[in-house]
Design an enzyme around this catalytic site. Structure first.
Site, PDB file in Angstrom:
ATOM      1  N   ILE A 152      -2.547  20.535 -10.299  1.00 45.67           N
ATOM      2  CA  ILE A 152      -2.574  19.194  -9.717  1.00 45.67           C
ATOM      3  C   ILE A 152      -3.712  18.373 -10.313  1.00 45.67           C
ATOM      4  O   ILE A 152      -3.533  17.187 -10.636  1.00 45.67           O
ATOM      5  CB  ILE A 152      -2.698  19.268  -8.185  1.00 45.67           C
ATOM      6  CG1 ILE A 152      -1.442  19.905  -7.583  1.00 45.67           C
ATOM      7  CG2 ILE A 152      -2.926  17.884  -7.589  1.00 45.67           C
ATOM      8  CD1 ILE A 152      -1.535  20.170  -6.097  1.00 45.67           C
ATOM      9  N   ASP A 171     -14.838  23.781 -12.594  1.00 40.00           N
ATOM     10  CA  ASP A 171     -14.002  24.883 -12.108  1.00 40.00           C
ATOM     11  C   ASP A 171     -14.664  26.187 -12.538  1.00 40.00           C
ATOM     12  O   ASP A 171     -14.619  26.553 -13.712  1.00 40.00           O
ATOM     13  CB  ASP A 171     -12.588  24.793 -12.674  1.00 40.00           C
ATOM     14  CG  ASP A 171     -11.628  25.737 -11.964  1.00 40.00           C
ATOM     15  OD1 ASP A 171     -12.035  26.865 -11.643  1.00 40.00           O
ATOM     16  OD2 ASP A 171     -10.472  25.335 -11.723  1.00 40.00           O
ATOM     17  N   ALA A 233      -6.958  18.187  -0.675  1.00 42.15           N
ATOM     18  CA  ALA A 233      -6.893  19.636  -0.917  1.00 42.15           C
ATOM     19  C   ALA A 233      -6.751  20.376   0.410  1.00 42.15           C
ATOM     20  O   ALA A 233      -5.633  20.664   0.839  1.00 42.15           O
ATOM     21  CB  ALA A 233      -8.127  20.099  -1.680  1.00 42.15           C
ATOM     22  N   GLU A 263      -6.097  19.874  12.557  1.00 39.55           N
ATOM     23  CA  GLU A 263      -4.934  19.009  12.394  1.00 39.55           C
ATOM     24  C   GLU A 263      -3.928  19.275  13.512  1.00 39.55           C
ATOM     25  O   GLU A 263      -3.628  20.430  13.789  1.00 39.55           O
ATOM     26  CB  GLU A 263      -4.285  19.256  11.022  1.00 39.55           C
ATOM     27  CG  GLU A 263      -5.196  18.932   9.859  1.00 39.55           C
ATOM     28  CD  GLU A 263      -4.543  19.150   8.493  1.00 39.55           C
ATOM     29  OE1 GLU A 263      -3.344  19.527   8.450  1.00 39.55           O
ATOM     30  OE2 GLU A 263      -5.217  18.952   7.472  1.00 39.55           O
ATOM     31  N   HIS A 282      -1.855  14.606   6.248  1.00 38.06           N
ATOM     32  CA  HIS A 282      -1.501  15.745   5.394  1.00 38.06           C
ATOM     33  C   HIS A 282      -0.149  15.502   4.716  1.00 38.06           C
ATOM     34  O   HIS A 282       0.763  16.332   4.789  1.00 38.06           O
ATOM     35  CB  HIS A 282      -1.470  17.036   6.214  1.00 38.06           C
ATOM     36  CG  HIS A 282      -1.731  18.259   5.382  1.00 38.06           C
ATOM     37  ND1 HIS A 282      -2.440  19.345   5.833  1.00 38.06           N
ATOM     38  CD2 HIS A 282      -1.370  18.571   4.112  1.00 38.06           C
ATOM     39  CE1 HIS A 282      -2.499  20.267   4.890  1.00 38.06           C
ATOM     40  NE2 HIS A 282      -1.855  19.819   3.827  1.00 38.06           N
ATOM     41  N   ILE A 283      -0.069  14.375   4.032  1.00 38.07           N
ATOM     42  CA  ILE A 283       1.196  13.920   3.468  1.00 38.07           C
ATOM     43  C   ILE A 283       1.118  13.691   1.965  1.00 38.07           C
ATOM     44  O   ILE A 283       2.109  13.292   1.335  1.00 38.07           O
ATOM     45  CB  ILE A 283       1.628  12.614   4.197  1.00 38.07           C
ATOM     46  CG1 ILE A 283       3.124  12.347   4.063  1.00 38.07           C
ATOM     47  CG2 ILE A 283       0.816  11.419   3.707  1.00 38.07           C
ATOM     48  CD1 ILE A 283       3.985  13.255   4.887  1.00 38.07           C
ATOM     49  N   ALA A 284      -0.026  13.962   1.342  1.00 38.24           N
ATOM     50  CA  ALA A 284      -0.198  13.636  -0.081  1.00 38.24           C
ATOM     51  C   ALA A 284       0.848  14.297  -0.956  1.00 38.24           C
ATOM     52  O   ALA A 284       1.331  13.701  -1.925  1.00 38.24           O
ATOM     53  CB  ALA A 284      -1.598  14.051  -0.546  1.00 38.24           C
TER      54      ALA A 284
END
Length: 310
Positions: A152, A171, A233, A263, A282-284
């Site tokens: 992503i 990372d 994330a 949530e 939480h819809i991305a």
């Protein structure tokens, strides 16, 4: 009793493909009905969930015939993967199917927060016409920092570069000479450098003991004054109280959160009334297109596994 139990929303075509061959129980509200779900799992072989269904000890124990848990998404922090594997239950996420949706969400958030004008509807309706205050910044020429550089994040980097942004990434699981960095015109850096030099930061890490509160008060203080933060994330990676303070003080120019420690958000959250903050549920990773892809990937995996066991 059903062979397949689906506890959260799934694309209709994928459901129909499963129903053609197997008994299926579909109730997108089952995540909120633990007793009913437990009863349905007594004879089910497949459980399909999103992120709200907690697949842990008690639920795994009642699913005596379970052979697979399908995750309509990629994060697995709501599933006890080790406990599933110990009982021979395969866990299958829909890896890659919602990458584009999340990348577009992040880029939209970066552009919206840097520009600043899109949160002014109330002022404009009131007739205050705050043009000078809303003279925001262009995305081109700014630096985007990506914490985590998986699939992503790489899709996000590609779009950021197309907009004329420089891209940094941190990372710890990738060596600095990993070909993905060069392929996406991204410079690998240490976390401290990323925090200090990024105009916008986007998080792309799972929630683990090492990443919980990774963005805490100290990390926020190291960010550039006027920077913006995107978290699509996992909730818990950002210290919400510390973020609220950073926004109230004006150190950060804005933030966009799609995920939260709890949530849905509880009453009295520390995020209530915080300025320059955009919240989404939480819809991305969920668009009409990605829902079709995610559901199709999981339906294929289910059908293949059950065919092999026939």
């Amino acid at each position: 009793m059903p062979d397949i139990v689906v506890t959260e929303f799934m694309d209709q075509d994928a459901l129909d493909r499963l129903r053609e061959i197997h008994d299926l129980h579909y109730d997108p509200t089952l995540a909120d009905k633990p007793e009913e779900l437990a009863a349905l799992l007594a004879d089910a072989r497949i459980l399909i969930v999103r992120n709200r269904t907690q697949v842990r000890g008690p639920l795994i124990a009642v699913g005596r015939k379970l052979v697979m848990v399908g995750r309509l998404g990629v994060g697995l922090d709501n599933i006890d993967v080790a406990a599933c594997e110990a009982k021979g239950i395969a866990v299958r996420p829909a890896s890659g199917a919602n990458d584009i949706a999340v990348a577009e969400y992040v880029i939209c958030g970066v552009m919206m927060l840097l520009r600043g004008a899109y949160l002014a509807t109330g002022d404009v309706m009131d007739g205050t016409w705050p043009r000078n205050r809303l003279m925001g910044r262009e995305t081109s020429g700014k630096t985007l920092g990506l914490i985590g550089f998986g699939a992503i994040a790489r899709e996000t980097a590609r779009r950021a570069r197309a907009l004329g942004m420089a891209v940094l990434a941190h990372d710890p699981f990738l060596p600095a000479d990993h070909p993905a960095f060069a392929a996406h015109e991204t410079r690998p850096v240490k976390l401290e450098e990323l925090l200090a030099h990024s105009d916008a930061i986007s998080l792309h890490v799972p929630l683990t003991p090492d990443t919980r509160n990774l963005i805490d008060a100290a990390a926020l203080a190291r960010m550039k004054p006027g920077a913006v933060l995107i978290n699509a994330a996992r909730g818990g990676v950002v210290d919400e109280a510390a973020l609220a303070d950073a926004l109230k003080s004006g150190h950060l120019a804005g933030a966009m959160l799609d995920v939260f420690e709890t949530e849905p958000l509880p009453a009295g959250t520390v995020l209530a009334g915080v300025p320059n903050l955009v919240l989404t549920p939480h819809i991305a990773g969920v668009t009409q297109e990605s829902n079709v892809r995610v559901s199709g990937v999981i339906a294929d995996a289910v059908l293949q596994l059950l065919k092999e066991q026939a």
